[in-house]
Design an enzyme around this catalytic site. Structure first.
Site, PDB file in Angstrom:
ATOM      1  N   GLY A 151     -65.114  88.961  28.450  1.00  0.00           N
ATOM      2  CA  GLY A 151     -65.181  88.581  27.045  1.00  0.00           C
ATOM      3  C   GLY A 151     -66.491  87.834  26.799  1.00  0.00           C
ATOM      4  CB  ILE A 163     -55.489  91.319  24.872  1.00  0.00           C
ATOM      5  CG1 ILE A 163     -55.275  89.815  24.918  1.00  0.00           C
ATOM      6  CG2 ILE A 163     -55.189  91.971  26.205  1.00  0.00           C
ATOM      7  CD1 ILE A 163     -53.803  89.428  25.056  1.00  0.00           C
ATOM      8  CG  ASP A 164     -57.840  87.025  22.559  1.00  0.00           C
ATOM      9  OD1 ASP A 164     -56.670  87.396  22.821  1.00  0.00           O
ATOM     10  OD2 ASP A 164     -58.298  85.925  22.905  1.00  0.00           O
ATOM     11  CD  GLN A 183     -49.226  89.680  23.212  1.00  0.00           C
ATOM     12  OE1 GLN A 183     -49.764  89.784  22.129  1.00  0.00           O
ATOM     13  NE2 GLN A 183     -48.864  88.497  23.692  1.00  0.00           N
TER      14      GLN A 183
HETATM   15  O1  F6P Z   1     -58.269  85.590  25.882  1.00  0.00           O
HETATM   16  C1  F6P Z   1     -57.185  86.305  26.326  1.00  0.00           C
HETATM   17  C2  F6P Z   1     -55.931  85.468  26.310  1.00  0.00           C
HETATM   18  O2  F6P Z   1     -54.851  86.266  26.739  1.00  0.00           O
HETATM   19  C3  F6P Z   1     -55.622  84.819  24.965  1.00  0.00           C
HETATM   20  O3  F6P Z   1     -55.032  85.727  24.066  1.00  0.00           O
HETATM   21  C4  F6P Z   1     -54.721  83.695  25.390  1.00  0.00           C
HETATM   22  O4  F6P Z   1     -54.791  82.631  24.456  1.00  0.00           O
HETATM   23  C5  F6P Z   1     -55.299  83.286  26.708  1.00  0.00           C
HETATM   24  O5  F6P Z   1     -56.041  84.385  27.195  1.00  0.00           O
HETATM   25  C6  F6P Z   1     -54.285  82.879  27.743  1.00  0.00           C
HETATM   26  O6  F6P Z   1     -54.959  82.443  28.882  1.00  0.00           O
HETATM   27  P1  F6P Z   1     -54.219  82.105  30.250  1.00  0.00           P
HETATM   28  O7  F6P Z   1     -53.898  83.405  30.917  1.00  0.00           O
HETATM   29  O8  F6P Z   1     -55.218  81.315  31.011  1.00  0.00           O
HETATM   30  O9  F6P Z   1     -52.969  81.361  29.925  1.00  0.00           O
END
Ligand code: F6P
Length: 357
Positions: free
Chosen positions: A115, A140-141, A281
């Protein structure tokens, strides 16, 4: 000697990463006669001695790999090379060790799949190394600037839509308001797309300033018209942005789905339940769209290195693969366009966005 290029996956995993790694290695081998080295655990593998990496044997990268979720190379969303967390709690600049790791591998180019945060770090890391970098957008964002699609997003939308498909019948059976909280650290791309595809009644995203009273009024109107259940999609970041929740609404920064279900239940008298979709997701088998995206972006990334182009990111734009300077990607974020097609479509379908319009 055969040219050697490296590939690493960095940041949160998503569907389509294995398909990307495969496409890069196949194109490098068949198109250019190059060897591809897969670096383990993002940049963390570069700190190990010997460096944690493997030469990718194209005979083992069969089509089954493209179907698998996750990344077989591993990934990390910790360990900033310039302020690396040390066991004693201090921070240390370990970027030099990582660059040394790249040289130890004998790499003449690196493809970084990440990203905008990861691509920013890689760009700064590689700048003094002389090793050309090409980025491939994934998250995914779907908030990477200058690309309409990032790898992982199509699958996340499909998973969120399927969740709505499953919540609808149970919600209808029990006459409940079903709230689905979806991911999106700072953007509502997954939420708005899934809400349209999954036939939601309400969608709340950080890009649109919403008011709990309007959501309550919408649900109350549906109930008054004889509808006993409703589907509400809320982006995890919907309560975070200054521009989002009404100051008086006390929407929390974390746990907005549970909060919303509680508030809707209190205000409308309906029974409400929240589902937080979370990492479901991310960990899915990639959809066909994600596999196609991975293939097209992976192939073009290798070809860019072959053309001697660097410090660029491959991107999906108008059904074409293009490439853009990484300088136009890092430090920016692509949020949902408030006047764009998706918002207009949602409104036209009667989906409530919780705002005045
Ligand atoms: O940036 C991708 C993402 O899945 C976001 O949608 C979510 O807020 C974050 O990463 C979650 O991160 P982690 O896997 O560190 O909890």
């Amino acid at each position: 000697m055969t040219k050697r290029i490296g590939i690493l996956t960095s940041g949160g995993d998503c569907a389509g990463l294995n398909a990307t790694i495969r496409a890069v290695a196949l194109r490098a081998h068949h198109g250019h006669g190059w060897t591809t080295v897969g670096i383990h655990y993002g940049t963390l593998g570069l700190l190990e001695r010997p460096v944690e990496a493997e030469v990718l044997d194209v005979d083992r990268l069969d089509a089954a790999l493209a179907r698998q979720g996750g990344t077989f190379l591993g990934s990390t969303n910790r360990g900033d090379p310039f302020a690396f967390p040390m066991p004693d709690g201090s921070r240390k600049d370990r970027s030099g060790e990582m660059v040394e790791g790249l040289h130890l591998l004998g790499l003449e180019g690196l493809i970084g799949v990440g990203g905008d945060g990861s691509l920013d770090i890689l760009r700064r890391l590689l700048a003094p190394s002389g090793v050309p970098l090409v980025g491939i957008p994934k998250t995914i964002d779907n908030d990477v600037a200058n690309t309409e699609r990032a790898i992982g997003y199509p699958t996340a939308v499909a998973v969120a839509t399927e969740a709505l498909d499953r919540l609808q019948p149970t919600g209808a059976s029990h006459e409940r308001v079903m709230v689905l909280e979806v991911m999106g650290r700072d953007a509502g791309h997954i939420a708005i797309a899934a809400a349209i595809a999954g036939g939601a009644d309400v969608v709340l995203i950080p890009e649109v300033r919403w008011h709990i009273e309007r959501v309550v009024a919408h649900i109350a109107a549906l109930r008054a018209a004889g509808r006993s259940s409703a589907l509400v999609v809320v982006a995890e970041a919907a309560g975070q942005s200054d521009e989002a929740a009404d100051a008086a609404s006390d929407a929390p920064k974390h746990g907005v789905g549970e909060w919303l279900a509680r508030r809707l239940s209190q205000a409308t008298g309906a029974e409400a339940r929240a589902t937080v979709l979370g990492h479901v997701q991310r960990g899915a088998m990639p959809t066909a769209e994600d596999r196609l995206l991975a293939a097209a972006l992976g192939v073009r990334a290798v070809d860019l290195l072959a053309e001697g182009k660097a410090d660029r990111m491959v991107a999906w734009w108008n059904r074409q693969v293009i490439d853009v300077p990484l300088a136009k990607v890092v430090g920016r974020s692509r949020t949902v366009d408030r006047d764009g097609t998706l918002i207009r479509t949602a409104r036209a379908l009667g989906i409530c966005l919780g705002d005045a319009r």
